[in-house]
Write a protein that holds these residues in place. Structure first.
Motif, PDB file in Angstrom:
ATOM      1  N   VAL A  10      -8.833   1.963 -10.483  1.00  0.00           N
ATOM      2  CA  VAL A  10      -7.923   3.075 -10.770  1.00  0.00           C
ATOM      3  C   VAL A  10      -7.979   4.170  -9.704  1.00  0.00           C
ATOM      4  CG1 VAL A  10      -7.288   4.839 -12.451  1.00  0.00           C
ATOM      5  CG2 VAL A  10      -8.121   2.609 -13.236  1.00  0.00           C
ATOM      6  N   LEU A  11      -9.115   4.839  -9.589  1.00  0.00           N
ATOM      7  CA  LEU A  11      -9.219   6.021  -8.736  1.00  0.00           C
ATOM      8  C   LEU A  11      -9.679   5.711  -7.315  1.00  0.00           C
ATOM      9  CD1 LEU A  11      -8.913   9.106  -8.838  1.00  0.00           C
ATOM     10  CD2 LEU A  11     -11.324   9.240  -9.522  1.00  0.00           C
ATOM     11  N   GLY A  12     -10.672   4.832  -7.192  1.00  0.00           N
ATOM     12  CA  GLY A  12     -11.275   4.549  -5.899  1.00  0.00           C
ATOM     13  C   GLY A  12     -10.292   4.139  -4.805  1.00  0.00           C
ATOM     14  N   LYS A  16      -9.541   6.317  -1.317  1.00  0.00           N
ATOM     15  CA  LYS A  16      -9.871   5.752  -0.012  1.00  0.00           C
ATOM     16  C   LYS A  16      -8.639   5.680   0.884  1.00  0.00           C
ATOM     17  CE  LYS A  16     -13.952   3.040  -1.249  1.00  0.00           C
ATOM     18  NZ  LYS A  16     -14.575   1.680  -1.319  1.00  0.00           N
ATOM     19  N   LEU A  17      -7.491   5.378   0.288  1.00  0.00           N
ATOM     20  CA  LEU A  17      -6.253   5.292   1.057  1.00  0.00           C
ATOM     21  C   LEU A  17      -5.832   6.673   1.562  1.00  0.00           C
ATOM     22  CD1 LEU A  17      -3.809   3.591   2.015  1.00  0.00           C
ATOM     23  CD2 LEU A  17      -2.733   4.108  -0.195  1.00  0.00           C
ATOM     24  N   LEU A  18      -5.941   7.683   0.714  1.00  0.00           N
ATOM     25  CA  LEU A  18      -5.473   9.015   1.078  1.00  0.00           C
ATOM     26  C   LEU A  18      -6.443   9.763   1.991  1.00  0.00           C
ATOM     27  CD1 LEU A  18      -4.036  10.247  -2.350  1.00  0.00           C
ATOM     28  CD2 LEU A  18      -2.747   9.461  -0.362  1.00  0.00           C
ATOM     29  N   VAL A  48     -17.312  13.204  -6.723  1.00  0.00           N
ATOM     30  CA  VAL A  48     -16.369  12.088  -6.751  1.00  0.00           C
ATOM     31  C   VAL A  48     -16.581  11.182  -5.544  1.00  0.00           C
ATOM     32  CG1 VAL A  48     -13.933  11.431  -6.719  1.00  0.00           C
ATOM     33  CG2 VAL A  48     -14.670  13.441  -8.032  1.00  0.00           C
ATOM     34  N   PHE A  49     -16.667  11.781  -4.356  1.00  0.00           N
ATOM     35  CA  PHE A  49     -16.724  10.974  -3.135  1.00  0.00           C
ATOM     36  C   PHE A  49     -18.087  10.343  -2.879  1.00  0.00           C
ATOM     37  CE2 PHE A  49     -12.877  13.386  -2.123  1.00  0.00           C
ATOM     38  CZ  PHE A  49     -12.072  12.349  -1.674  1.00  0.00           C
ATOM     39  N   ILE A 167      -5.167  16.787   1.612  1.00  0.00           N
ATOM     40  CA  ILE A 167      -5.416  15.450   2.146  1.00  0.00           C
ATOM     41  C   ILE A 167      -5.977  15.554   3.558  1.00  0.00           C
ATOM     42  CG2 ILE A 167      -4.407  13.208   2.683  1.00  0.00           C
ATOM     43  CD1 ILE A 167      -4.415  13.918  -0.274  1.00  0.00           C
ATOM     44  N   MET A 168      -7.199  15.149   3.745  1.00  0.00           N
ATOM     45  CA  MET A 168      -7.853  15.143   5.047  1.00  0.00           C
ATOM     46  C   MET A 168      -9.068  14.223   4.984  1.00  0.00           C
ATOM     47  SD  MET A 168      -9.962  18.740   5.139  1.00  0.00           S
ATOM     48  CE  MET A 168     -10.960  18.143   6.530  1.00  0.00           C
ATOM     49  N   ARG A 169      -9.605  13.884   6.111  1.00  0.00           N
ATOM     50  CA  ARG A 169     -10.722  12.946   6.136  1.00  0.00           C
ATOM     51  C   ARG A 169     -12.027  13.680   5.831  1.00  0.00           C
ATOM     52  NH1 ARG A 169     -12.175   8.296  10.607  1.00  0.00           N
ATOM     53  NH2 ARG A 169     -12.684   6.744   9.029  1.00  0.00           N
TER      54      ARG A 169
END
Length: 297
Positions: A10-12, A16-18, A48-49, A167-169
């Motif tokens: 669901v979330l992972g 990871k894509l964003l 979360v990360f 949204i950023m790395r």
């Protein structure tokens, strides 16, 4: 089961894509057995990360407030925090501190990975603050190694008080395990506990590149709130009689980590908006006795 569904289905994948998170030092994580992941704490996103980038399940100790809400919102909040691997603990001090410590020890004795934030709360300004000694006590009583983990740029993606992340790395940097078996049997020696905690914080400073501040993050937050309240009072006094300065609520929102909601001024602003006056900052102490509690949020 819900943890793995949320993480892998669901979330992972979406996160990871964003955010395209990167991780360094994965080889330092044990494939099995207990370990304490001691992390800096920059943002809500840390909880979360970090589990997202670690193959094994990571369980955090979280404040019980997240698990006691009412209605649909309360149920959703509780389900989410359970889903990302958090266990509720009472952080009010005294016997509650011992209960939180025991919750962590139970997880470690089952051979699990325990996530903990030695600073006790999120950094108010991106710097690294003095660690609480609960992590040292858990390490000695369980015999588990402590693995320092630095979260990188999560505060830029989601600063305190901001609900929607940018949204950023972001990154996760994992250090070499720290073995404190040389202090076995000395878990009641407060000097030993402080020495261990300071060693952990030093490794976190090297991994994260953060500036270190030798005071508790909660004390700094108290100072910032006191300063914001003092300035808000000045602004309110400068406003016309019978009207409230909108900056009062905005300043307190920012200082206490809530989302800042702009207020439309109801009266013209005065020029009397200079600095913070004579408010004595809070002492660098822990009057509520919460020294052994690490907040996971």
């Amino acid at each position: 089961m819900f943890y793995w569904v949320l993480k892998t289905i669901v979330l992972g994948p979406i996160l990871k894509l964003l955010f395209r998170p990167w991780v360094e030092g994965e080889e330092h994580l044990p494939e099995e057995g207990a370990a304490i992941l001691a992390s800096n704490h920059l943002s809500f996103s840390d909880s979360v990360f970090l589990p997202l980038m670690v193959k094994r399940r990571v369980t955090f100790l979280a404040k019980s407030d997240y698990f006691t809400g009412n209605g649909i919102k309360g149920w959703l909040t509780k389900a989410f925090f359970k889903g990302i691997g958090q266990v509720p603990v009472d952080r009010s001090g005294g016997k509650a501190s011992s209960a939180a410590l025991n919750s962590g020890l139970r997880l470690l004795r089952r051979g699990e990975l325990l996530g903990i934030y030695p600073e006790g709360t999120r950094s108010p300004d991106g710097r690294l603050y003095r660690g609480r000694t609960g992590v040292a006590r858990m390490a000695l009583e369980s015999g588990a190694p402590v693995i320092p983990v630095a979260m990188i740029d999560t505060d830029k993606a989601q600063p305190p008080g901001k609900l929607t992340p940018r949204i950023m790395r972001i990154g996760v940097r994992i250090g070499k395990p720290l073995d404190f078996s040389r202090y076995e049997g000395m878990e009641d020696d407060r000097f030993v506990l402080r020495s261990i905690t300071d060693e952990i914080m030093y490794e976190l400073m090297l991994l994260s590149g953060q500036e270190y501040v030798d005071m508790y993050a909660t004390s700094m937050k108290d100072r910032l709130v006191a300063a914001a309240r003092a300035k808000a009072r000045e602004l309110q006094e400068a406003a016309k009689p019978g009207s409230a300065a909108p900056e009062l609520e905005e300043a307190l929102d920012a200082a206490e980590g809530r989302p800042v909601v702009p207020r439309t001024p109801t009266v013209p602003r005065s020029d009397a908006e200079s600095g913070v006056s004579g408010e004595r900052p809070a002492a660098d102490s822990d009057p509520k006795g919460r020294g052994d509690i690490e907040e996971a949020s």
